[in-house]
Design an enzyme around this catalytic site. Structure first.
Site, short mmCIF file in Angstrom:
data_model
loop_
_atom_site.label_atom_id
_atom_site.label_comp_id
_atom_site.label_asym_id
_atom_site.label_seq_id
_atom_site.Cartn_x
_atom_site.Cartn_y
_atom_site.Cartn_z
CD GLN A 194 -5.93 2.51 3.65
OE1 GLN A 194 -4.78 3.23 4.06
NE2 GLN A 194 -5.53 1.69 2.45
CE1 TYR A 205 0.72 7.19 3.69
CE2 TYR A 205 0.16 5.94 1.89
CZ TYR A 205 -0.19 6.22 2.77
OH TYR A 205 -1.08 5.76 3.60
CG HIS A 239 -4.39 9.43 0.26
ND1 HIS A 239 -3.36 9.55 0.24
CD2 HIS A 239 -4.49 9.24 1.73
CE1 HIS A 239 -3.43 9.21 1.23
NE2 HIS A 239 -3.40 8.18 2.58
CB SER A 272 -8.88 6.50 1.69
OG SER A 272 -7.74 6.43 3.19
CG ASP A 307 -1.53 1.37 1.54
OD1 ASP A 307 -3.17 1.30 1.42
OD2 ASP A 307 -1.34 2.44 1.29
CB THR A 330 7.08 -3.38 11.37
OG1 THR A 330 7.69 -3.44 12.51
CG2 THR A 330 7.07 -4.53 10.23
CB THR A 381 0.20 -3.60 10.06
OG1 THR A 381 0.88 -3.11 11.17
CG2 THR A 381 0.90 -4.74 8.85
#
Length: 304
Positions: free
Chosen positions: A155, A51, A105, A133, A46, A231, A229
């Site tokens: 989203q 971004y 978005h 979203s 995603d 990380t 998610t």
């Protein structure tokens, strides 16, 4: 066992967990992190115009050596400017000929003409599915008044502490056959420590031999919601994917998390107090050792 897929309202399959490049990864070179996610089993990536990570997502895809068909790519139109131009720019940056899902978005960049452009993009094969979203029930109702094609996905930020306020939205999306995808789900325990959710999540984690993060994701899935998610940790990636193999939460555990979330997160005053206490404990330890060192120095001096 890997996460599965759900069928969207347009017939396309949608992987139920995604690796996101927003949050703390925005505006950064995420090539290595996306590559690591792909290596560890994430097939859904995603990104978004806002971004500024699309180029790096493209590099990671290229370096993976995987065929385009084995990956699912979501990006978002964040505005300003024409969405038709934006999707071509996104495709060029990622280095692909189509995306699997293209989202509006924010409601602030939505208009009837924008959605008509999205519908044309789908028809032209630039994206296989279209969605939104951060849309509320009212935003979706406005869209559906004139839409020919329903959004396939919405989203949203979703966690136990906002479940009550989002319950009507989840019910509306279910009625309209719109899949809800959650981001920020772990914020309930990572950014709001010490709240009422912690105890019930920890109890469930102990029973099924899981981590609190895994319990939160299991709770999200119990609501029929998919996950995005992120990380930087390989171990975390494996932890998240292992949710698929865990025993399910009981109805009582799900209800307990619902009830704890309804009480709301700890107030900012409590969070600040906990942070101050932590800093005080650290500083107190330092003061203690400095005091011991000074006293020892004096004693040593007078013994000479």
């Amino acid at each position: 066992m890997p996460f599965g897929t759900v069928t969207l309202n347009d017939g396309n399959e949608f992987p139920t967990i995604a690796f996101g490049t927003g949050s703390t990864m925005k505006f950064k070179d995420v090539t290595d992190y996306v590559g690591q996610a792909i290596e560890n089993g994430f097939s859904h990536i995603d990104t978004a115009q806002f971004y500024q990570t699309e180029t790096y997502v493209g590099l990671a895809i290229k370096e993976s050596g995987l065929p385009r068909s084995s990956l699912y790519i979501t990006t978002k139109y964040s505005g300003p400017g024409k969405s038709q131009q934006a999707i071509h720019q996104s495709l060029n940056k990622i280095g692909i000929s189509y995306v699997d899902l293209y989202l509006v978005h924010f409601p602030g960049v939505f208009s009837e003409s924008v959605w008509q452009e999205f519908e044309k993009m789908k028809k032209d094969g630039l994206t296989r599915s279209i969605g939104v979203s951060n849309f509320t029930v009212e935003d979706l109702q406005k869209l559906l008044k004139t839409a020919v094609t329903k959004p396939a996905v919405n989203q949203i930020r979703f966690h136990p502490y906002n479940y009550v306020s989002h319950k009507a939205l989840l019910e509306y999306c279910s009625k309209q056959n719109i899949i809800v995808e959650a981001y920020g789900s772990l914020n309930s325990i990572t950014q709001n420590p010490g709240g009422p959710v912690d105890a019930v999540v920890n109890a469930a984690a102990k029973r099924i031999g899981a981590t609190p993060n895994q319990v939160i994701f299991s709770w999200v899935r119990s609501k029929g919601v998919t996950i995005v998610t992120t990380t930087r940790s390989k171990e975390r990636l494996q932890e998240y994917l292992a949710v698929e193999d865990l025993p399910p939460l009981t109805a009582e555990e799900i209800a307990a998390i619902d009830d704890a979330g309804a009480k709301g997160p700890p107030s900012q005053l409590v969070v600040a107090r906990l942070a101050m206490q932590h800093r005080f404990e650290k500083s107190s330890s330092l003061v203690m050792w400095l005091t011991i060192a000074i006293v020892f120095g004096f004693v040593t001096f007078f013994m000479l």
